[in-house]
Design a protein around this motif. Structure first.
Motif, PDB file in Angstrom:
ATOM      1  N   VAL A 153      49.944  37.332  46.133  1.00  0.00           N
ATOM      2  CA  VAL A 153      50.008  37.864  46.870  1.00  0.00           C
ATOM      3  C   VAL A 153      49.280  39.715  46.748  1.00  0.00           C
ATOM      4  N   PHE A 154      47.933  39.020  47.335  1.00  0.00           N
ATOM      5  CA  PHE A 154      47.952  40.867  48.046  1.00  0.00           C
ATOM      6  C   PHE A 154      47.697  40.596  49.059  1.00  0.00           C
ATOM      7  N   ASN A 155      48.833  41.941  49.669  1.00  0.00           N
ATOM      8  CA  ASN A 155      49.169  41.865  51.652  1.00  0.00           C
ATOM      9  C   ASN A 155      49.175  40.824  51.670  1.00  0.00           C
ATOM     10  N   ARG A 156      47.557  40.309  52.636  1.00  0.00           N
ATOM     11  CA  ARG A 156      48.027  39.405  53.384  1.00  0.00           C
ATOM     12  C   ARG A 156      47.203  38.508  52.912  1.00  0.00           C
ATOM     13  N   LEU A 157      46.492  38.386  51.755  1.00  0.00           N
ATOM     14  CA  LEU A 157      46.385  37.457  51.205  1.00  0.00           C
ATOM     15  C   LEU A 157      46.476  36.917  49.855  1.00  0.00           C
ATOM     16  N   ARG A 158      46.960  35.828  50.293  1.00  0.00           N
ATOM     17  CA  ARG A 158      47.793  34.499  48.706  1.00  0.00           C
ATOM     18  C   ARG A 158      46.620  33.347  48.425  1.00  0.00           C
ATOM     19  N   VAL A 159      46.742  33.649  47.087  1.00  0.00           N
ATOM     20  CA  VAL A 159      46.307  32.757  46.339  1.00  0.00           C
ATOM     21  C   VAL A 159      46.862  32.182  45.600  1.00  0.00           C
ATOM     22  N   ARG A 160      46.172  31.361  44.924  1.00  0.00           N
ATOM     23  CA  ARG A 160      47.036  30.038  43.998  1.00  0.00           C
ATOM     24  C   ARG A 160      46.597  29.443  43.505  1.00  0.00           C
ATOM     25  N   GLY A 161      46.526  28.968  42.318  1.00  0.00           N
ATOM     26  CA  GLY A 161      46.149  27.623  41.327  1.00  0.00           C
ATOM     27  C   GLY A 161      46.876  27.097  40.876  1.00  0.00           C
TER      28      GLY A 161
ATOM     29  N   SER B 147      52.196  34.319  63.002  1.00  0.00           N
ATOM     30  CA  SER B 147      52.236  32.884  62.918  1.00  0.00           C
ATOM     31  C   SER B 147      50.684  31.939  62.992  1.00  0.00           C
ATOM     32  N   ILE B 148      49.980  32.822  62.644  1.00  0.00           N
ATOM     33  CA  ILE B 148      48.419  32.247  61.721  1.00  0.00           C
ATOM     34  C   ILE B 148      47.840  32.693  60.270  1.00  0.00           C
ATOM     35  N   SER B 149      47.366  31.577  59.765  1.00  0.00           N
ATOM     36  CA  SER B 149      46.871  31.972  58.603  1.00  0.00           C
ATOM     37  C   SER B 149      45.174  30.902  58.819  1.00  0.00           C
ATOM     38  N   LEU B 150      44.881  31.229  57.452  1.00  0.00           N
ATOM     39  CA  LEU B 150      43.065  30.361  58.089  1.00  0.00           C
ATOM     40  C   LEU B 150      43.017  30.394  56.295  1.00  0.00           C
ATOM     41  N   PHE B 151      43.387  29.724  55.677  1.00  0.00           N
ATOM     42  CA  PHE B 151      43.276  29.049  53.879  1.00  0.00           C
ATOM     43  C   PHE B 151      41.516  28.145  53.524  1.00  0.00           C
ATOM     44  N   GLY B 152      41.383  28.633  52.506  1.00  0.00           N
ATOM     45  CA  GLY B 152      40.470  27.330  52.337  1.00  0.00           C
ATOM     46  C   GLY B 152      40.917  26.217  50.635  1.00  0.00           C
ATOM     47  N   VAL B 153      40.451  25.457  50.430  1.00  0.00           N
ATOM     48  CA  VAL B 153      40.857  24.321  49.274  1.00  0.00           C
ATOM     49  C   VAL B 153      40.039  24.044  48.908  1.00  0.00           C
TER      50      VAL B 153
ATOM     51  N   GLN C 180      35.223  11.026  37.962  1.00  0.00           N
ATOM     52  CA  GLN C 180      35.278  12.968  38.802  1.00  0.00           C
ATOM     53  C   GLN C 180      35.303  12.675  39.649  1.00  0.00           C
ATOM     54  N   GLY C 181      35.944  14.130  40.054  1.00  0.00           N
ATOM     55  CA  GLY C 181      35.939  14.058  41.790  1.00  0.00           C
ATOM     56  C   GLY C 181      36.381  15.342  42.523  1.00  0.00           C
ATOM     57  N   TYR C 182      36.433  15.294  43.760  1.00  0.00           N
ATOM     58  CA  TYR C 182      36.955  16.904  44.128  1.00  0.00           C
ATOM     59  C   TYR C 182      36.509  16.362  45.732  1.00  0.00           C
ATOM     60  N   GLU C 183      37.739  17.407  46.081  1.00  0.00           N
ATOM     61  CA  GLU C 183      37.720  18.082  47.525  1.00  0.00           C
ATOM     62  C   GLU C 183      37.028  19.058  48.010  1.00  0.00           C
ATOM     63  N   ALA C 184      37.372  19.566  49.109  1.00  0.00           N
ATOM     64  CA  ALA C 184      37.313  21.005  49.659  1.00  0.00           C
ATOM     65  C   ALA C 184      37.297  20.896  51.237  1.00  0.00           C
ATOM     66  N   ALA C 185      37.985  21.727  51.441  1.00  0.00           N
ATOM     67  CA  ALA C 185      37.973  22.397  53.204  1.00  0.00           C
ATOM     68  C   ALA C 185      39.125  23.284  53.647  1.00  0.00           C
ATOM     69  N   VAL C 186      38.862  23.409  54.467  1.00  0.00           N
ATOM     70  CA  VAL C 186      39.468  24.624  55.345  1.00  0.00           C
ATOM     71  C   VAL C 186      40.141  24.323  56.544  1.00  0.00           C
ATOM     72  N   GLY C 187      41.033  25.132  56.566  1.00  0.00           N
ATOM     73  CA  GLY C 187      42.214  24.786  57.380  1.00  0.00           C
ATOM     74  C   GLY C 187      42.783  26.342  58.116  1.00  0.00           C
ATOM     75  N   SER C 188      44.528  25.649  58.692  1.00  0.00           N
ATOM     76  CA  SER C 188      45.049  26.466  59.344  1.00  0.00           C
ATOM     77  C   SER C 188      46.836  26.521  59.342  1.00  0.00           C
ATOM     78  N   SER C 189      47.052  27.250  58.386  1.00  0.00           N
ATOM     79  CA  SER C 189      49.062  26.951  58.879  1.00  0.00           C
ATOM     80  C   SER C 189      49.286  27.604  60.496  1.00  0.00           C
ATOM     81  N   PHE C 190      50.286  26.972  61.082  1.00  0.00           N
ATOM     82  CA  PHE C 190      49.978  27.796  62.546  1.00  0.00           C
ATOM     83  C   PHE C 190      51.001  27.884  63.402  1.00  0.00           C
ATOM     84  N   GLU C 191      51.446  28.226  63.862  1.00  0.00           N
ATOM     85  CA  GLU C 191      53.192  28.367  65.145  1.00  0.00           C
ATOM     86  C   GLU C 191      52.357  29.057  66.018  1.00  0.00           C
ATOM     87  N   LEU C 192      52.719  27.147  67.423  1.00  0.00           N
ATOM     88  CA  LEU C 192      52.185  28.299  68.298  1.00  0.00           C
ATOM     89  C   LEU C 192      53.257  27.617  69.162  1.00  0.00           C
TER      90      LEU C 192
END
Length: 433
Positions: free
Chosen positions: A190-198, A241-247, A268-280
């Motif tokens: 975690v870098f402050n508000r940015l979280r990265v995961r491998g 309450s909300i975050s944006l992510f790319g995977v 061989q295959g891949y997936e690429a997506a963007v999204g949001s984790s949220f609480e409304l």
């Protein structure tokens, strides 16, 4: 129990596919195992299945620094269409026994977990459907610092394929057996508000041949494979309450060399997506992503699979005691059907959980899965309706009842299974000593 697909846990298996296990999903299902809460503090509400009831939680046995929690689930039920066919429909009663042992070494910096499970199913008349399965899995959670963690998990087990699966051979006398060996490693920072995961996952599947009524071998070796998947996630918290992510994820599926009219299904295959984790507000919480997926097969005999990726879940807190959950999952699955290499699966589920009493939870769900096969003219639709109840008498004893109704239809020139079946079961779980 169907846990909600939270961001971190869901992203780990973004590109991992597999065949369903034939462990009977009934009144011996685990009870009281709540999923973890959402990341970045989206915990204003607690779902019915998350809510803790310490007065009914099993008390572990302490052996030195270890915590041991033994349990055994015992259930009995009836399946009115054991072989999942249109006709003749053959039903049978069964006994299902699942002893489990969980060992935990708690620690704020290095938590170790080991789980063992033995799965025994015995039928009253159709003994060819009897199953003896097992699994052993473990994990380590290492906290390097407040910002960096490492998670390692491993699994080895023997399972059996459900008769209802699309690539379960209709002529085999016994369900197809297979083993899984899997190892996963993940690093989160975690870098402050940015979280990265491998995440890196390696899975090996080994299928055993079956036999037909005449004793002839039904080859299943061509399904043996090793799948390596790498996944990267970056998530930025705009607010609590909300975050944006790319995977993004990339997988290599390596099959045993195939000699015959149908080549190996290497891809061989891949997936690429963007999204949001949220609480409304106080009513809605979820995680959704949209993107693109593609699986490219090495041999030109097989057509590539590509399409829109949609995955995630949304929870609606109707009241503090009622939680509604909707999920969607679109991915490429492998198959052992001759002539096809895989299919694009779209699964949608709606579930309701009601805490009638602190120790009595009622659940109902409906699920639709659409399968679009590559290389062959075949599309399957499967509907599953399920209702269950869990009643905890004490920390050591829990009762469970389960009713499942499933149907499947198939269209195209290469038709798959078409069937309807109902299963009812009752069970008790004994935990602790």
């Amino acid at each position: 129990m169907t846990p909600r697909v939270i961001l971190l846990a869901g992203l780990i298996n973004a590109a991992i596919t597999g065949t369903a296990f034939a462990q009977v999903s009934d009144a011996t299902d685990s009870v009281g195992q709540a999923p973890p809460s959402s990341a970045f503090g989206r915990d204003r509400n607690v779902s019915v299945m998350e809510r803790e009831h310490p007065e009914y939680d099993p008390v572990p046995v302490h052996v030195g620094v270890l915590e041991l929690t033994p349990s055994v689930a015992i259930g009995t039920g009836y399946d009115d269409n054991l072989y999942a066919v249109n006709a003749p429909r053959i039903g049978d009663a069964y006994l299902h026994i699942v002893p489990r042992l969980k060992i935990v070494r708690p620690s704020p910096n290095l938590k170790l977990t080991l789980n063992g499970e033995f799965d025994l199913t015995r039928y009253a008349s159709r003994i060819s459907e009897n199953q003896t399965n097992y699994r052993l899995d473990g994990g380590a959670h290492y906290v390097i610092s407040n910002d960096t963690t490492v998670d390692l998990t491993g699994l080895y087990g023997r399972f059996a394929q459900e008769r209802t699966e699309p690539d379960s051979p209709a002529l085999v006398q016994r369900p197809i057996r297979f083993t899984i060996s899997e190892a996963t490693g993940a690093v989160t920072h975690v870098f402050n508000r940015l979280r990265v995961r491998g995440v890196v996952d390696v899975e090996n599947r080994n299928y055993r041949d079956g036999r037909d009524a005449l004793g002839n071998v039904v080859d299943e070796d061509f399904r043996d494979r090793t799948t390596v998947t790498g996944t990267g996630i970056a998530e930025y918290a705009l607010s609590p309450s909300i975050s944006l992510f790319g995977v993004g994820s990339y997988n290599i599926r390596d099959y045993r060399t195939r000699i015959g009219p149908v080549p190996a299904r290497d891809s061989q295959g891949y997936e690429a997506a963007v999204g949001s984790s949220f609480e409304l507000g106080a009513k809605i919480r979820g995680s959704l992503r949209v993107g693109y997926l593609q699986q490219n097969y090495r041999d030109p005999f097989f057509a590539d699979i590509r399409g829109v990726l949609v995955r995630g879940d949304v929870e609606y807190f109707l009241t503090p005691l009622v939680t509604l959950t909707g999920t969607i999952d679109r991915r490429v699955n492998e198959t052992g059907i001759l002539g096809a290499a895989g299919y694009l699966s779209t699964t949608m589920t709606l579930r309701a959980d009601y805490e009638l009493l602190r120790n009595l939870i009622l659940s109902a769900s409906v699920e639709k899965e659409a399968r679009n096969f590559n290389n062959i003219d075949r599309d399957d639709d499967r509907w599953t309706y399920r209702a269950s109840g869990t009643y905890r008498l004490s920390p050591r004893i829990a009762l469970r009842a389960d009713l499942l109704r499933r149907s499947q239809s198939s269209v195209g020139t290469v038709l798959g299974r078409e069937f309807e079946k109902t299963r009812v079961s009752f069970g008790v779980t004994l935990s602790g000593l």
